[in-house]
Design an enzyme around this catalytic site. Sequence first.
Site, PDB file in Angstrom:
ATOM      1  N   SER A 168       0.823  -1.215   0.000  1.00 21.74           N
ATOM      2  CA  SER A 168       0.000   0.000   0.000  1.00 21.74           C
ATOM      3  C   SER A 168       0.856   1.265   0.000  1.00 21.74           C
ATOM      4  O   SER A 168       2.008   1.245   0.435  1.00 21.74           O
ATOM      5  CB  SER A 168      -0.901   0.029   1.230  1.00 21.74           C
ATOM      6  OG  SER A 168      -1.594  -1.178   1.379  1.00 21.74           O
TER       7      SER A 168
HETATM    8  N1  SAH Z   1      -0.646  -4.973   4.160  1.00 24.07           N
HETATM    9  C1  SAH Z   1       0.040  -5.209   2.902  1.00 24.07           C
HETATM   10  C2  SAH Z   1      -0.827  -4.859   1.714  1.00 24.07           C
HETATM   11  C3  SAH Z   1      -1.151  -6.096   0.995  1.00 24.07           C
HETATM   12  S1  SAH Z   1      -2.260  -5.996  -0.361  1.00 24.07           S
HETATM   13  C4  SAH Z   1       1.358  -4.496   2.876  1.00 24.07           C
HETATM   14  O1  SAH Z   1       1.658  -3.710   3.781  1.00 24.07           O
HETATM   15  O2  SAH Z   1       2.141  -4.754   1.968  1.00 24.07           O
HETATM   16  C5  SAH Z   1      -3.548  -7.074   0.205  1.00 24.07           C
HETATM   17  C6  SAH Z   1      -3.169  -8.513   0.454  1.00 24.07           C
HETATM   18  O3  SAH Z   1      -4.357  -9.187   0.856  1.00 24.07           O
HETATM   19  C7  SAH Z   1      -2.637  -9.273  -0.743  1.00 24.07           C
HETATM   20  O4  SAH Z   1      -1.355  -9.739  -0.459  1.00 24.07           O
HETATM   21  C8  SAH Z   1      -3.643 -10.423  -0.921  1.00 24.07           C
HETATM   22  O5  SAH Z   1      -3.049 -11.628  -1.335  1.00 24.07           O
HETATM   23  C9  SAH Z   1      -4.232 -10.546   0.470  1.00 24.07           C
HETATM   24  N2  SAH Z   1      -5.541 -11.222   0.567  1.00 24.07           N
HETATM   25  C10 SAH Z   1      -6.590 -11.194  -0.296  1.00 24.07           C
HETATM   26  N3  SAH Z   1      -7.619 -11.944   0.167  1.00 24.07           N
HETATM   27  C11 SAH Z   1      -7.202 -12.462   1.366  1.00 24.07           C
HETATM   28  C12 SAH Z   1      -7.807 -13.341   2.324  1.00 24.07           C
HETATM   29  N4  SAH Z   1      -9.059 -13.816   2.180  1.00 24.07           N
HETATM   30  N5  SAH Z   1      -7.080 -13.675   3.425  1.00 24.07           N
HETATM   31  C13 SAH Z   1      -5.819 -13.192   3.608  1.00 24.07           C
HETATM   32  N6  SAH Z   1      -5.201 -12.375   2.729  1.00 24.07           N
HETATM   33  C14 SAH Z   1      -5.882 -12.011   1.616  1.00 24.07           C
END
Ligand code: SAH
Length: 210
Positions: A59
Amino acid sequence: MPQTNEKLVEKLLEEGRIKTEEVKNSFLRTDRSKFVPEDKQKYSYIDRPIPIAEGQTISAPHMVAMMTEELDLEKDSKIMEIGTGSGYQAAILAEIATKGEIHTIETVETLYTQSKEKLKDYNNVEVYKGDGSRGIPEAAPFNRIISTCGSPGIPEPWKEQLEEKGIIVAPVGGQRHQTLKKYKKINGEVKEQKVSIPCAFVPMKGEHGF
Ligand code: SAH
């Protein structure tokens, strides 16, 4: 364009995205470049999302700052994060809730493996592989829940796994565009608070996702 982590933090402070001393210090102690892929290092200190792997993103720093501020963290907060991704947001939380626990769950295997490695030095962080739309029943209850993927609504299990007076910060809406919302559990009921910020997170998969 900021070239160092300190300059990035200065910019976020000037823009009012970072508001508190705790969040500022956490950003200063967490070098974003550690969580950015090798071939995208030069974008580490720019205030934009960056593709990581498997079509997912780390993000934008201003979004991480806003969500962290809205969580109203305490030193001993017990937090669930849905969507570990790069691990950057989890590291930011870990630097604030130093006497608490961060339970972060990721569904994509490679991201889970990479972030687990990057977060291994934080003794207050536990990384899980699985469907975070169901929460993390084995670690519940939590007093803070943060989702970094967009969901169609707040899944029932998150509400159940949230303690009284607990807070949820999550992007809610469609698969591409959502509104960042905040909720508080009051007298057993999860009530929406006055926070409404347009945002665009990757969609949440899984049982209660898209
Ligand atoms: N917090 C992260 C942002 C990640 S983007 C950072 O600081 O980099 C969102 C993430 O959510 C992705 O990696 C995606 O794979 C994950 N995601 C999507 N659906 C999900 C689920 N049901 N359970 C866990 N993770 C999930």
